[in-house]
Write an enzyme that holds these catalytic residues in place. Structure first.
Site, PDB file in Angstrom:
ATOM      1  CB  CYS A  10       5.506   1.945   7.527  1.00 40.79           C
ATOM      2  SG  CYS A  10       4.972   3.479   6.752  1.00 40.79           S
ATOM      3  CG  LEU A  11       6.622   1.080   1.391  1.00 42.96           C
ATOM      4  CD1 LEU A  11       5.884   1.444   0.107  1.00 42.96           C
ATOM      5  CD2 LEU A  11       7.748   0.089   1.108  1.00 42.96           C
TER       6      LEU A  11
ATOM      7  CD  GLN B 224       3.440   5.720   2.932  1.00 43.64           C
ATOM      8  OE1 GLN B 224       2.471   5.227   2.370  1.00 43.64           O
ATOM      9  NE2 GLN B 224       4.432   4.983   3.418  1.00 43.64           N
TER      10      GLN B 224
ATOM     11  N   GLY C 172       0.835  -1.192   0.000  1.00 43.05           N
ATOM     12  CA  GLY C 172       0.000   0.000   0.000  1.00 43.05           C
ATOM     13  C   GLY C 172       0.870   1.241   0.000  1.00 43.05           C
TER      14      GLY C 172
ATOM     15  CG  HIS D 248       0.508   6.601   5.871  1.00 47.25           C
ATOM     16  ND1 HIS D 248       1.666   7.024   6.491  1.00 47.25           N
ATOM     17  CD2 HIS D 248       0.732   5.298   5.550  1.00 47.25           C
ATOM     18  CE1 HIS D 248       2.534   6.023   6.555  1.00 47.25           C
ATOM     19  NE2 HIS D 248       1.992   4.951   5.991  1.00 47.25           N
TER      20      HIS D 248
ATOM     21  CG  HIS E 219      -0.316   1.033   7.480  1.00 44.79           C
ATOM     22  ND1 HIS E 219       0.709   0.551   8.273  1.00 44.79           N
ATOM     23  CD2 HIS E 219       0.277   1.853   6.568  1.00 44.79           C
ATOM     24  CE1 HIS E 219       1.858   1.082   7.864  1.00 44.79           C
ATOM     25  NE2 HIS E 219       1.625   1.866   6.831  1.00 44.79           N
ATOM     26  CD  GLU E 220      -1.250   2.242   2.997  1.00 42.74           C
ATOM     27  OE1 GLU E 220      -0.744   3.378   3.065  1.00 42.74           O
ATOM     28  OE2 GLU E 220      -0.554   1.214   2.998  1.00 42.74           O
TER      29      GLU E 220
HETATM   30  O1  GNR Z   1       4.108  -2.731   2.571  1.00 41.96           O
HETATM   31  C1  GNR Z   1       3.430  -2.591   3.601  1.00 41.96           C
HETATM   32  N1  GNR Z   1       3.116  -3.678   4.345  1.00 41.96           N
HETATM   33  C2  GNR Z   1       2.170  -3.666   5.382  1.00 41.96           C
HETATM   34  C3  GNR Z   1       2.073  -4.796   6.204  1.00 41.96           C
HETATM   35  C4  GNR Z   1       1.129  -4.845   7.212  1.00 41.96           C
HETATM   36  C5  GNR Z   1       0.281  -3.777   7.413  1.00 41.96           C
HETATM   37  C6  GNR Z   1       0.387  -2.645   6.626  1.00 41.96           C
HETATM   38  C7  GNR Z   1       1.312  -2.594   5.611  1.00 41.96           C
HETATM   39  S1  GNR Z   1       1.388  -1.188   4.591  1.00 41.96           S
HETATM   40  C8  GNR Z   1       3.040  -1.235   4.019  1.00 41.96           C
HETATM   41  C9  GNR Z   1       3.281  -0.188   2.949  1.00 41.96           C
HETATM   42  C10 GNR Z   1       3.104   1.199   3.539  1.00 41.96           C
HETATM   43  O2  GNR Z   1       3.911   1.751   4.213  1.00 41.96           O
HETATM   44  N2  GNR Z   1       1.965   1.791   3.325  1.00 41.96           N
HETATM   45  O3  GNR Z   1       1.725   2.996   3.869  1.00 41.96           O
HETATM   46 NI    NI Z   2       2.901   3.054   5.694  1.00 41.65          NI
END
Ligand code: GNR
Ligand code: NI
Length: 170
Positions: free
Chosen positions: A92-93, A51, A46, A138, A134-135
């Site tokens: 998270c990236l 980001q 995601g 952000h 999670h997204e």
């Molecule tokens: O690549 C991602 N893996 C992930 C694993 C578990 C829960 C959420 C994520 S999102 C993350 C990519 C990212 O940072 N998205 O904002």
């Molecule tokens: Ni993230």
């Protein structure tokens, strides 16, 4: 298409609250396409516009095993279904090479606009449900490390600051 640079924690720009998209026009579709390229290149499941330092409510995802099912979320909202919660290992990236368990709603109902600007709804569970939460965080300037103890968060922050100072962001 173009690959966009990803902001890394503790960059303050990750704390910006994103504004709603008024119309899904060519510019938004270009952003979506660039974000998909960036996400696939970084091997994430995601990516939120926050980001890549664009503070509009746009998210891309692909939780499929063969990376063949892009999902586009413009102006997303979600509500938890039931009150079951489930911890999952998240990454998270914007916080490379750090993983921690985060408890979130097991099931959610998502409402969003697609790449074509049309509204859709879906029910998600497990990894997809975690990713949606999670997204969407952000877009509010929230990172998964915010759910950790202050001690752990401080440790992650120091590790990232050290890495950036040594000039080797992952
Ligand atoms: O690549 C991602 N893996 C992930 C694993 C578990 C829960 C959420 C994520 S999102 C993350 C990519 C990212 O940072 N998205 O904002
Ligand atoms: Ni993230």
């Amino acid at each position: 298409m173009a690959k966009l640079p990803i902001l890394e924690f503790p960059d303050e720009r990750l704390r910006t609250k994103a504004v709603a998209v008024e119309t899904v026009d060519d510019e938004v579709r270009q952003l979506v396409d660039d974000m998909l390229e960036t996400m696939y290149d970084a091997q994430g499941i995601g990516l939120a516009a926050t980001q890549v330092d664009v503070h509009r409510r746009v998210i891309v995802m692909d939780v499929s095993d063969d990376r063949s099912t892009p999902l586009v979320l413009v102006n997303p909202t979600y509500t938890p279904i039931g009150d079951e919660r489930e911890p999952m290992q998240e990454g998270c990236l914007s916080i490379p090479e750090y993983y921690a368990e985060v408890p979130r709603a097991l099931k959610v109902r998502l409402q969003a606009l697609g790449r074509d600007g049309r509204p859709y709804e879906l029910e998600a569970e497990g990894l997809l449900a975690h990713c949606i939460q999670h997204e969407c965080d952000h877009l509010e300037g929230v990172l998964f490390v915010d759910y950790l103890s202050p001690l752990k968060r401080d440790r992650v922050m120091k590790k990232m600051q050290k890495r950036h100072k040594m000039g080797q962001p992952a």
